[in-house]
Write an enzyme that holds these catalytic residues in place. Sequence first.
Site, PDB file in Angstrom:
ATOM      1  N   TYR A  85      -0.337 -13.651   8.495  1.00  0.00           N
ATOM      2  CA  TYR A  85      -1.119 -12.660   7.740  1.00  0.00           C
ATOM      3  C   TYR A  85      -2.630 -12.912   7.901  1.00  0.00           C
ATOM      4  CZ  TYR A  85       3.288 -11.597   5.246  1.00  0.00           C
ATOM      5  OH  TYR A  85       4.585 -11.265   4.919  1.00  0.00           O
ATOM      6  N   HIS A  98       9.592 -17.559   9.340  1.00  0.00           N
ATOM      7  CA  HIS A  98       9.264 -16.142   9.122  1.00  0.00           C
ATOM      8  C   HIS A  98      10.282 -15.179   9.746  1.00  0.00           C
ATOM      9  CE1 HIS A  98       5.538 -13.489   8.229  1.00  0.00           C
ATOM     10  NE2 HIS A  98       6.632 -12.792   8.072  1.00  0.00           N
TER      11      HIS A  98
HETATM   12  N1  LIG Z   1       9.167 -11.868   5.341  1.00  0.00           N
HETATM   13  C1  LIG Z   1       8.731 -10.811   5.984  1.00  0.00           C
HETATM   14  O1  LIG Z   1       8.955 -10.636   7.193  1.00  0.00           O
HETATM   15  C2  LIG Z   1       7.948  -9.776   5.235  1.00  0.00           C
HETATM   16  C3  LIG Z   1       7.742  -8.507   5.795  1.00  0.00           C
HETATM   17  C4  LIG Z   1       7.035  -7.565   5.061  1.00  0.00           C
HETATM   18  C5  LIG Z   1       6.568  -7.898   3.798  1.00  0.00           C
HETATM   19  N2  LIG Z   1       6.743  -9.155   3.282  1.00  0.00           N
HETATM   20  C6  LIG Z   1       6.194  -9.545   1.966  1.00  0.00           C
HETATM   21  O2  LIG Z   1       6.594  -8.594   1.003  1.00  0.00           O
HETATM   22  C7  LIG Z   1       5.450  -8.074   0.351  1.00  0.00           C
HETATM   23  C8  LIG Z   1       5.712  -6.646  -0.101  1.00  0.00           C
HETATM   24  O3  LIG Z   1       5.856  -5.773   0.980  1.00  0.00           O
HETATM   25  P1  LIG Z   1       4.759  -4.669   1.349  1.00  0.00           P
HETATM   26  O4  LIG Z   1       3.469  -5.090   0.781  1.00  0.00           O
HETATM   27  O5  LIG Z   1       4.863  -4.465   2.817  1.00  0.00           O
HETATM   28  O6  LIG Z   1       5.339  -3.347   0.724  1.00  0.00           O
HETATM   29  P2  LIG Z   1       5.718  -2.880  -0.757  1.00  0.00           P
HETATM   30  O7  LIG Z   1       5.443  -3.910  -1.768  1.00  0.00           O
HETATM   31  O8  LIG Z   1       7.064  -2.244  -0.660  1.00  0.00           O
HETATM   32  O9  LIG Z   1       4.696  -1.673  -0.933  1.00  0.00           O
HETATM   33  C9  LIG Z   1       3.338  -1.868  -1.052  1.00  0.00           C
HETATM   34  C10 LIG Z   1       2.725  -0.487  -1.049  1.00  0.00           C
HETATM   35  O10 LIG Z   1       3.116   0.194  -2.227  1.00  0.00           O
HETATM   36  C11 LIG Z   1       1.980   0.637  -2.936  1.00  0.00           C
HETATM   37  N3  LIG Z   1       2.227   0.395  -4.357  1.00  0.00           N
HETATM   38  C12 LIG Z   1       2.503  -0.781  -4.976  1.00  0.00           C
HETATM   39  N4  LIG Z   1       2.694  -0.587  -6.283  1.00  0.00           N
HETATM   40  C13 LIG Z   1       2.537   0.734  -6.512  1.00  0.00           C
HETATM   41  C14 LIG Z   1       2.613   1.531  -7.655  1.00  0.00           C
HETATM   42  N5  LIG Z   1       2.906   1.010  -8.838  1.00  0.00           N
HETATM   43  N6  LIG Z   1       2.394   2.870  -7.531  1.00  0.00           N
HETATM   44  C15 LIG Z   1       2.099   3.411  -6.314  1.00  0.00           C
HETATM   45  N7  LIG Z   1       2.028   2.695  -5.187  1.00  0.00           N
HETATM   46  C16 LIG Z   1       2.246   1.373  -5.286  1.00  0.00           C
HETATM   47  C17 LIG Z   1       0.813  -0.158  -2.449  1.00  0.00           C
HETATM   48  O11 LIG Z   1      -0.344   0.648  -2.441  1.00  0.00           O
HETATM   49  P3  LIG Z   1      -1.612   0.321  -3.364  1.00  0.00           P
HETATM   50  O12 LIG Z   1      -2.301  -0.828  -2.728  1.00  0.00           O
HETATM   51  O13 LIG Z   1      -2.365   1.612  -3.288  1.00  0.00           O
HETATM   52  O14 LIG Z   1      -1.115   0.028  -4.752  1.00  0.00           O
HETATM   53  C18 LIG Z   1       1.221  -0.510  -1.015  1.00  0.00           C
HETATM   54  O15 LIG Z   1       0.821   0.523  -0.144  1.00  0.00           O
HETATM   55  C19 LIG Z   1       4.353  -8.204   1.403  1.00  0.00           C
HETATM   56  O16 LIG Z   1       3.063  -8.068   0.868  1.00  0.00           O
HETATM   57  C20 LIG Z   1       4.670  -9.567   1.965  1.00  0.00           C
HETATM   58  O17 LIG Z   1       4.150 -10.584   1.125  1.00  0.00           O
HETATM   59  C21 LIG Z   1       7.438 -10.084   3.990  1.00  0.00           C
END
Ligand SMILES: NC(=O)c1ccc[n+]([C@@H]2O[C@H](COP(=O)([O-])OP(=O)(O)OC[C@H]3O[C@@H](n4cnc5c(N)ncnc54)[C@H](OP(=O)(O)O)[C@@H]3O)[C@@H](O)[C@H]2O)c1
Length: 267
Positions: A39, A97
């Site tokens: 990241y 990862h």
């Molecule tokens: N292990 C892996 O390979 C892997 C892969 C992907 C992700 N991850 C981890 O999982 C975490 C979560 O995944 P993600 O960040 O990709 O996606 P997510 O949490 O599913 O979605 C985040 C998105 O949703 C929006 N959001 C969040 N809360 C909201 C709300 N209450 N109302 C409206 N929109 C909302 C955010 O926009 P705003 O900023 O506008 O709120 C952002 O665009 C990552 O940050 C990472 O730490 C791990």
Amino acid sequence: MSIPSFGVGTFRLTGQTVIDSVRNALDVGYRAVDTAQIYGNEAEVGTAIAQSGVPRADLFITTKIWTENYAKPKLVASLRESLQKLRTEYVDLTLIHWPAPGNGVQLAEYMAALAEAKALGLTRQIGISNFNIELTKQAIAAVGPGEIATNQIELSPYLQNPKLTAYLKEQGIAVTSYMTLAYGKVLQDPVLTRIAAKHQATVAQVALAWALQLGYAVIPSSTKRENLASNLLARELRLDADDMAQIAALERNGREVSPAGLAPVWD
Ligand SMILES: NC(=O)c1ccc[n+]([C@@H]2O[C@H](COP(=O)([O-])OP(=O)(O)OC[C@H]3O[C@@H](n4cnc5c(N)ncnc54)[C@H](OP(=O)(O)O)[C@@H]3O)[C@@H](O)[C@H]2O)c1
């Protein structure tokens, strides 16, 4: 030892954006933070944590080893670098990862190196991410039963992973759901919207409460303080059996993330 059920994610967030996001998250009550070497934000996460003044012992920090650091001589050294950036002497959880089959390093080698990092006290717990059932079996065989704390996998109302989650449950391995909101896609869903209206909740809270009620840990990310705060309140929302059944029916194999060369054959 266990995995906190609610943390904040930091994927895609860099620079001042990630500092603000993590600071806001800690301010509104989060105590678990999920980052990764790839990241490129571990140093900023470290800055945010230092600025927050939250005692280290109250925090649960997760990082993930990137594929270029899987070889035995590299893995421990790369984790030491991560600790330096995060300004901490240990992380609470370190994950592999992606299984990255065919990247030249055998699973048994990187799992042994990860176990060594734990033995050295660099990480309190170890785990895996994006592993299918077969690779999870191999990982257990490499480090022994009871050693793998979690498998962090993509899991949302649109991608429920029934086979893998059943296997992980059987093995006593916690499921961490990443992209529980499918990076925002589920927020438009009409069924979730109806359930949210019924409970006077947000759609995001419904998706997160659904995952929590199934026993999964969640790590939603947000750049907005109000979303961070309202997401955390999903812990107080109780969905009924009918809500849960309606959400179960939303399954559509809606995978968002499957990078070639990194991903396994999914179950
Ligand atoms: N292990 C892996 O390979 C892997 C892969 C992907 C992700 N991850 C981890 O999982 C975490 C979560 O995944 P993600 O960040 O990709 O996606 P997510 O949490 O599913 O979605 C985040 C998105 O949703 C929006 N959001 C969040 N809360 C909201 C709300 N209450 N109302 C409206 N929109 C909302 C955010 O926009 P705003 O900023 O506008 O709120 C952002 O665009 C990552 O940050 C990472 O730490 C791990």
